[in-house]
Structure formats: structure tokens, C-alpha cells
Design a protein around this motif. Sequence first.
Motif, PDB file in Angstrom:
ATOM      1  N   MET A  49       7.888  -9.160  -4.748  1.00 58.26           N
ATOM      2  CA  MET A  49       8.293  -7.745  -4.763  1.00 58.26           C
ATOM      3  C   MET A  49       7.204  -7.026  -4.004  1.00 58.26           C
ATOM      4  O   MET A  49       6.062  -6.863  -4.420  1.00 58.26           O
ATOM      5  N   PRO A  50       7.501  -6.313  -2.958  1.00 58.11           N
ATOM      6  CA  PRO A  50       6.520  -5.562  -2.263  1.00 58.11           C
ATOM      7  C   PRO A  50       5.904  -4.332  -2.961  1.00 58.11           C
ATOM      8  O   PRO A  50       6.712  -3.868  -3.806  1.00 58.11           O
ATOM      9  N   GLY A  51       4.685  -4.075  -2.715  1.00 63.91           N
ATOM     10  CA  GLY A  51       4.222  -2.895  -3.185  1.00 63.91           C
ATOM     11  C   GLY A  51       3.753  -3.215  -5.100  1.00 63.91           C
ATOM     12  O   GLY A  51       3.600  -4.187  -5.338  1.00 63.91           O
ATOM     13  N   THR A  52       3.691  -2.013  -5.673  1.00 59.16           N
ATOM     14  CA  THR A  52       3.396  -2.088  -7.139  1.00 59.16           C
ATOM     15  C   THR A  52       4.351  -2.049  -8.096  1.00 59.16           C
ATOM     16  O   THR A  52       5.439  -1.279  -7.645  1.00 59.16           O
ATOM     17  N   ASN A  53       4.523  -2.740  -8.836  1.00 60.18           N
ATOM     18  CA  ASN A  53       5.852  -2.858  -9.978  1.00 60.18           C
ATOM     19  C   ASN A  53       5.059  -2.697 -11.091  1.00 60.18           C
ATOM     20  O   ASN A  53       3.954  -2.414 -11.543  1.00 60.18           O
ATOM     21  N   GLN A  54       5.885  -2.651 -12.214  1.00 62.99           N
ATOM     22  CA  GLN A  54       5.319  -2.543 -13.861  1.00 62.99           C
ATOM     23  C   GLN A  54       4.512  -3.530 -13.993  1.00 62.99           C
ATOM     24  O   GLN A  54       3.710  -3.260 -15.024  1.00 62.99           O
ATOM     25  N   TYR A  55       4.247  -4.563 -13.394  1.00 60.88           N
ATOM     26  CA  TYR A  55       3.337  -5.509 -13.685  1.00 60.88           C
ATOM     27  C   TYR A  55       1.990  -5.430 -12.828  1.00 60.88           C
ATOM     28  O   TYR A  55       0.965  -6.335 -13.013  1.00 60.88           O
ATOM     29  N   GLY A  56       1.788  -4.759 -11.925  1.00 57.60           N
ATOM     30  CA  GLY A  56       0.624  -4.284 -11.361  1.00 57.60           C
ATOM     31  C   GLY A  56       0.820  -4.417  -9.688  1.00 57.60           C
ATOM     32  O   GLY A  56       2.061  -4.522  -9.408  1.00 57.60           O
TER      33      GLY A  56
END
Length: 125
Positions: free
Chosen positions: A107-114
Amino acid sequence: MTSMSFADAARTCLTTKYATFAGRARRTEYWWFSVVYVIATMVIVGGSWAVEVPLLSVLLLVFIVPMLSVSVRRLHDTGRSGRWMFIALIPVVGPVLYLVGMAVDSMPGTNQYGPSPKAADHPVG
């Protein structure tokens, strides 16, 4: 570093991130460590004629914890919860869905996991 080597994946999963379930893991880290896990399992089972069963269990446990942790981090990298691993328990279709989930791109960029590990490999600037 654009991808993780076989040795890097083994070192990362067996030492620095042995039981780290937080964060994200790229596909290369997951798949290379899966190869390490399969090879270790084959060696341990292949040598089972010379080793007692309780020792085999301990040796396999050494590899199960990092395999679970890298699996959870890989799911995090695709935006899924670690609980998504339970989909593999669904007969026939579950393991296929699980493997497809592990093979999809990050998943590109930052998600809820970092932040994305790919972004760390390719800093802007």
C-alpha cells in the motif's frame, strides 16, 4: 536498497525483528524468509531420524514466531490486519486468498501500521 536479499531477510526475521508484529514488511522480506522457513523445516524434518521429537518441536518453534511476525507485518504492508491470516483456515479457497494477499503490492505511503518500507528505500530529496 531496492529489495531485500535472502541473507538480509533471514537476518532481519531471526534477529532484529524476531517477534516484532508491529510495522510493515515488503514482499521480498516475506517471501525470502518463507524460503528460509521451508528449508529449515525440511532440514529439521529430514534429520528427524537422528533427533528426538521434543527437540524437533523446539527447533521448529524457533522459526514459527518469526514466520508469524513477518506474515503479520506483510499483511500490514497491504493495509490488512494480522487477523486476516485466519482466512487461510477456510477450506480450499482460504489458502489461495491468503497467498494472493501476500503477493499483492505494498500500500503506497503511510497507513495505520506505519510508513511504507518502499518509501524508506527511496527517500525523496
